[in-house]
Design a protein around this motif. Sequence first.
Motif, PDB file in Angstrom:
ATOM      1  N   ARG A  38       0.918  -1.283  -0.157  1.00  0.00           N
ATOM      2  CA  ARG A  38      -0.090  -0.001   0.111  1.00  0.00           C
ATOM      3  C   ARG A  38       0.915   1.215   0.045  1.00  0.00           C
ATOM      4  NH1 ARG A  38      -5.279  -1.578  -0.904  1.00  0.00           N
ATOM      5  NH2 ARG A  38      -6.075   0.373  -0.004  1.00  0.00           N
ATOM      6  N   ARG A  39       0.396   2.319  -0.553  1.00  0.00           N
ATOM      7  CA  ARG A  39       0.974   3.442  -0.621  1.00  0.00           C
ATOM      8  C   ARG A  39       0.349   4.515   0.238  1.00  0.00           C
ATOM      9  NH1 ARG A  39       3.339   4.551  -6.105  1.00  0.00           N
ATOM     10  NH2 ARG A  39       4.624   3.232  -5.349  1.00  0.00           N
ATOM     11  N   VAL A  40       1.018   5.177   0.998  1.00  0.00           N
ATOM     12  CA  VAL A  40       0.333   6.297   2.148  1.00  0.00           C
ATOM     13  C   VAL A  40       0.816   7.487   1.909  1.00  0.00           C
ATOM     14  CG1 VAL A  40      -0.422   4.384   3.756  1.00  0.00           C
ATOM     15  CG2 VAL A  40       1.797   5.374   4.223  1.00  0.00           C
ATOM     16  N   MET A  41       1.890   7.888   0.900  1.00  0.00           N
ATOM     17  CA  MET A  41       2.495   9.125   0.886  1.00  0.00           C
ATOM     18  C   MET A  41       2.800   8.858  -0.649  1.00  0.00           C
ATOM     19  SD  MET A  41       6.300   8.331   2.559  1.00  0.00           S
ATOM     20  CE  MET A  41       7.034   9.879   1.762  1.00  0.00           C
ATOM     21  N   GLU A  42       2.370  10.147  -1.418  1.00  0.00           N
ATOM     22  CA  GLU A  42       2.278  10.129  -2.767  1.00  0.00           C
ATOM     23  C   GLU A  42       2.640  11.586  -3.200  1.00  0.00           C
ATOM     24  OE1 GLU A  42       2.809   8.733  -5.726  1.00  0.00           O
ATOM     25  OE2 GLU A  42       1.102   7.368  -5.313  1.00  0.00           O
ATOM     26  N   GLU A  43       3.586  11.792  -3.966  1.00  0.00           N
ATOM     27  CA  GLU A  43       3.831  13.336  -4.331  1.00  0.00           C
ATOM     28  C   GLU A  43       3.691  13.177  -5.928  1.00  0.00           C
ATOM     29  OE1 GLU A  43       6.393  11.116  -3.144  1.00  0.00           O
ATOM     30  OE2 GLU A  43       6.384  11.755  -1.004  1.00  0.00           O
ATOM     31  N   SER A  44       3.098  14.266  -6.181  1.00  0.00           N
ATOM     32  CA  SER A  44       3.016  14.433  -7.780  1.00  0.00           C
ATOM     33  C   SER A  44       4.231  14.945  -8.339  1.00  0.00           C
ATOM     34  CB  SER A  44       1.655  15.605  -7.913  1.00  0.00           C
ATOM     35  OG  SER A  44       0.675  15.109  -7.775  1.00  0.00           O
ATOM     36  N   LEU A  45       4.940  14.254  -9.262  1.00  0.00           N
ATOM     37  CA  LEU A  45       5.953  14.768  -9.776  1.00  0.00           C
ATOM     38  C   LEU A  45       6.000  15.928 -10.673  1.00  0.00           C
ATOM     39  CD1 LEU A  45       7.882  11.346 -10.099  1.00  0.00           C
ATOM     40  CD2 LEU A  45       8.077  12.821  -8.415  1.00  0.00           C
ATOM     41  N   PRO A  46       6.911  16.779 -11.004  1.00  0.00           N
ATOM     42  CA  PRO A  46       6.798  17.715 -12.024  1.00  0.00           C
ATOM     43  C   PRO A  46       6.726  17.215 -13.557  1.00  0.00           C
ATOM     44  CG  PRO A  46       8.591  17.935 -10.454  1.00  0.00           C
ATOM     45  CD  PRO A  46       8.200  16.707 -10.193  1.00  0.00           C
ATOM     46  N   PRO A  47       6.199  17.764 -14.525  1.00  0.00           N
ATOM     47  CA  PRO A  47       6.138  17.442 -15.587  1.00  0.00           C
ATOM     48  C   PRO A  47       7.624  16.759 -16.354  1.00  0.00           C
ATOM     49  CG  PRO A  47       5.100  19.304 -15.440  1.00  0.00           C
ATOM     50  CD  PRO A  47       5.593  19.223 -14.440  1.00  0.00           C
ATOM     51  N   GLY A  48       7.592  15.708 -17.074  1.00  0.00           N
ATOM     52  CA  GLY A  48       8.711  15.069 -17.295  1.00  0.00           C
ATOM     53  C   GLY A  48       9.638  14.252 -16.659  1.00  0.00           C
ATOM     54  N   GLN A  49       9.066  13.914 -15.177  1.00  0.00           N
ATOM     55  CA  GLN A  49       9.587  13.094 -14.427  1.00  0.00           C
ATOM     56  C   GLN A  49       8.771  12.067 -14.201  1.00  0.00           C
ATOM     57  OE1 GLN A  49      11.451  14.988 -10.771  1.00  0.00           O
ATOM     58  NE2 GLN A  49      11.916  17.001 -12.165  1.00  0.00           N
ATOM     59  N   PHE A  50       9.232  10.800 -14.003  1.00  0.00           N
ATOM     60  CA  PHE A  50       8.580   9.788 -13.752  1.00  0.00           C
ATOM     61  C   PHE A  50       9.365   8.960 -12.436  1.00  0.00           C
ATOM     62  CE2 PHE A  50       7.618  10.702 -17.939  1.00  0.00           C
ATOM     63  CZ  PHE A  50       6.467  10.796 -17.906  1.00  0.00           C
ATOM     64  N   TYR A  51       8.618   8.151 -11.695  1.00  0.00           N
ATOM     65  CA  TYR A  51       9.105   7.270 -10.616  1.00  0.00           C
ATOM     66  C   TYR A  51       9.991   6.043 -11.222  1.00  0.00           C
ATOM     67  CZ  TYR A  51       6.191   9.574  -6.956  1.00  0.00           C
ATOM     68  OH  TYR A  51       5.683  10.248  -6.099  1.00  0.00           O
ATOM     69  N   ASP A  52       9.503   5.660 -12.217  1.00  0.00           N
ATOM     70  CA  ASP A  52      10.110   4.493 -12.728  1.00  0.00           C
ATOM     71  C   ASP A  52      11.411   4.822 -13.747  1.00  0.00           C
ATOM     72  OD1 ASP A  52       8.252   5.145 -14.324  1.00  0.00           O
ATOM     73  OD2 ASP A  52       7.436   3.203 -14.884  1.00  0.00           O
ATOM     74  N   VAL A  53      11.573   5.998 -14.033  1.00  0.00           N
ATOM     75  CA  VAL A  53      12.742   6.402 -14.755  1.00  0.00           C
ATOM     76  C   VAL A  53      13.699   7.237 -14.015  1.00  0.00           C
ATOM     77  CG1 VAL A  53      13.302   7.595 -17.138  1.00  0.00           C
ATOM     78  CG2 VAL A  53      11.248   6.174 -17.025  1.00  0.00           C
ATOM     79  N   SER A  54      14.865   7.094 -13.759  1.00  0.00           N
ATOM     80  CA  SER A  54      15.671   7.620 -12.943  1.00  0.00           C
ATOM     81  C   SER A  54      16.598   8.810 -13.550  1.00  0.00           C
ATOM     82  CB  SER A  54      16.476   6.936 -11.818  1.00  0.00           C
ATOM     83  OG  SER A  54      17.194   6.119 -12.750  1.00  0.00           O
ATOM     84  N   SER A  55      17.249   9.638 -13.088  1.00  0.00           N
ATOM     85  CA  SER A  55      18.059  10.645 -13.764  1.00  0.00           C
ATOM     86  C   SER A  55      19.038   9.926 -14.580  1.00  0.00           C
ATOM     87  CB  SER A  55      18.531  11.891 -13.034  1.00  0.00           C
ATOM     88  OG  SER A  55      19.215  11.314 -11.793  1.00  0.00           O
ATOM     89  N   ASN A  56      19.596   8.798 -14.034  1.00  0.00           N
ATOM     90  CA  ASN A  56      20.610   7.958 -14.739  1.00  0.00           C
ATOM     91  C   ASN A  56      20.189   7.064 -15.739  1.00  0.00           C
ATOM     92  OD1 ASN A  56      19.794   5.982 -13.046  1.00  0.00           O
ATOM     93  ND2 ASN A  56      21.617   6.136 -11.840  1.00  0.00           N
ATOM     94  N   HIS A  57      18.911   6.947 -15.724  1.00  0.00           N
ATOM     95  CA  HIS A  57      18.426   6.064 -16.889  1.00  0.00           C
ATOM     96  C   HIS A  57      18.984   6.701 -18.592  1.00  0.00           C
ATOM     97  CE1 HIS A  57      15.727   3.828 -19.596  1.00  0.00           C
ATOM     98  NE2 HIS A  57      15.443   3.072 -18.658  1.00  0.00           N
ATOM     99  N   PRO A  58      19.478   5.744 -19.205  1.00  0.00           N
ATOM    100  CA  PRO A  58      20.032   6.180 -20.549  1.00  0.00           C
ATOM    101  C   PRO A  58      18.689   7.066 -21.301  1.00  0.00           C
ATOM    102  CG  PRO A  58      19.670   3.786 -20.559  1.00  0.00           C
ATOM    103  CD  PRO A  58      19.547   4.061 -19.158  1.00  0.00           C
ATOM    104  N   ALA A  59      17.737   6.803 -21.208  1.00  0.00           N
ATOM    105  CA  ALA A  59      16.755   7.203 -21.784  1.00  0.00           C
ATOM    106  C   ALA A  59      15.997   8.582 -21.149  1.00  0.00           C
ATOM    107  CB  ALA A  59      15.502   6.345 -22.427  1.00  0.00           C
ATOM    108  N   TYR A  60      16.560   8.899 -20.061  1.00  0.00           N
ATOM    109  CA  TYR A  60      15.768   9.804 -19.228  1.00  0.00           C
ATOM    110  C   TYR A  60      15.559  11.240 -19.904  1.00  0.00           C
ATOM    111  CZ  TYR A  60      15.277  13.344 -15.622  1.00  0.00           C
ATOM    112  OH  TYR A  60      14.703  14.691 -14.794  1.00  0.00           O
ATOM    113  N   LYS A  61      16.570  11.881 -20.415  1.00  0.00           N
ATOM    114  CA  LYS A  61      16.255  12.988 -21.138  1.00  0.00           C
ATOM    115  C   LYS A  61      15.503  12.899 -22.310  1.00  0.00           C
ATOM    116  CE  LYS A  61      18.767  16.979 -23.016  1.00  0.00           C
ATOM    117  NZ  LYS A  61      20.478  17.570 -23.612  1.00  0.00           N
ATOM    118  N   ALA A  62      15.420  11.789 -22.927  1.00  0.00           N
ATOM    119  CA  ALA A  62      14.462  11.613 -24.091  1.00  0.00           C
ATOM    120  C   ALA A  62      13.058  11.581 -23.539  1.00  0.00           C
ATOM    121  CB  ALA A  62      14.709  10.330 -25.026  1.00  0.00           C
ATOM    122  N   ILE A  63      12.968  10.804 -22.665  1.00  0.00           N
ATOM    123  CA  ILE A  63      11.534  10.735 -22.150  1.00  0.00           C
ATOM    124  C   ILE A  63      11.119  11.832 -21.475  1.00  0.00           C
ATOM    125  CG2 ILE A  63      10.210   9.387 -20.108  1.00  0.00           C
ATOM    126  CD1 ILE A  63      11.869   7.031 -20.723  1.00  0.00           C
TER     127      ILE A  63
END
Length: 332
Positions: A143-168
């Motif tokens: 269960r998730r009891v804390m949820e933050e809306s991420l800014p546009p262009g950011q996703f929980y399952d694509v970290s900043s070191n993911h090779p496709a991060y900038k493209a996505i």
Amino acid sequence: MKKAFSFLLMLAFLIVGLPRAYAENSRDEVVKIAKEQLGAPYRFGGTTPSGFDCSGFVQYIFDKIGIELPRTSSEQYQVGTAVNKEDLLPGDLVFFKGTYKSGISHSGIYIGNSEFISATTSQGVAVASMNNSYWKPKFAGARRVMEESLPPGQFYDVSSNHPAYKAISELSKTGIISGFEGSYFKPDLPVTRGQAAAILNRYLRLPASSAKTFSDVPLGMPFAKDIAAVKEAGIIAGYNDGTFRPYENITRTQMAVIIDRAFQLSKSPIMASTTAKYNDVNPGFWAYSSIVAIKAVDCTGVFNRASFNGNGYATRMEFASAVYGAIQALQK
């Protein structure tokens, strides 16, 4: 080239069953506070560092960041929103059944890398793998009891070191490709023919004389106008039986061909000097120039590999990387 316009997508999340509202909290902070209690002893009914039981430990940690949780594991299992195991984030609650009684009988806090922290009878507060022989078969849900809306262009399952991060990130910010509810991108999901048409036309903005072009694409279907537009432009054709099959996944070879057609990559100057190649794609292959073009314009590293595996399904991450590379190449 046409420029896509930025848009803001803000998601509001309702956490059901929490007794009080709370501000956004850092997941790292939850993990940090929890780890500070490593080695604290186990005590049935305990709710303090002098002795915790499993639900008492979880309740204590979340109270530190201003989130009130019920006292027992079974009650904690009713709050927040359900989370799939593959979507777990640090700070999510994890639950297990059949430990000392039937039903939900143990709770803990996910800390990442398939590990969770909890108060155990054998070790007190300790970290364990969710995949070990004891816990894996007893996993009951999360269960998730804390949820933050991420800014546009950011996703929980694509970290900043993911090779496709900038493209996505860039394509998402401009509305060319979208994510899923809860700020997830799901980069490894395959791309369908309908989705491919929509993504391409959000950038190309091609007109269509009529949205009714295929027997299996009714006017009210999402992407109907995009499908008609890319068909008229000769980017994605239909089948001999008059269908488009919008929900059919595309292969990597098909991805390369349609992106090449959309951006005319194999005719661009960059191809004159490229040395790009794959060991599983022969020069005589019908889609050779399109496949090589995808690698030649790649600016993410996603396609910097020895084999292309053209028969495999193209993922959302790969499609985003290929489109982004094509856009960057044509803007130079």
